[in-house]
Motif scaffolding. Sequence first.
Motif: not given
Length: 139
Positions: A40-41, A44, A48, A99, A102-103, A105-109
């Motif tokens: 995951h990292e 990301k 980016r 956007k 960023l989701d 990135k912040h684990d909000r997918n």
Amino acid sequence: MLWVKSLHIIFLITWFAGLFYLPRLFVYHSMMAATDREGHERFKVMERKLFFGIMTPGGILTIVFGLWLWLGYHWNGRWLYAKLVLVAALIVYHVYCGKLMLDFKHDRNRHNHVYYRWFNEFPTVILIAVVILAVVKPF
């Protein structure tokens, strides 16, 4: 003006490379098992770097050289306005990609890989339409 046109095309290709590849990264990123933190990292970082290092500069320079061409050639016609509407749609798509990045990135997918597979098709349709409008100038 041929140099300006060449640079416009070069940066258009750069921009579209990112517009095609970033959603593909989203497909793979969304398919990863929740336990693979290192993977995951890595995604990301890739997302980016693609967004800020390739896509955004490519998009900005495409628009800059496109405006330069428009002012230099004094193009006019409905084909141009249709093309500009499509470019505006690409800009919205680009921002929405940011956007989504960023989701992740912040684990909000909130989407699955099928969503991103369909999402990935949008720039293809726009590219076909833009090329036809710019080359054929049908109206």
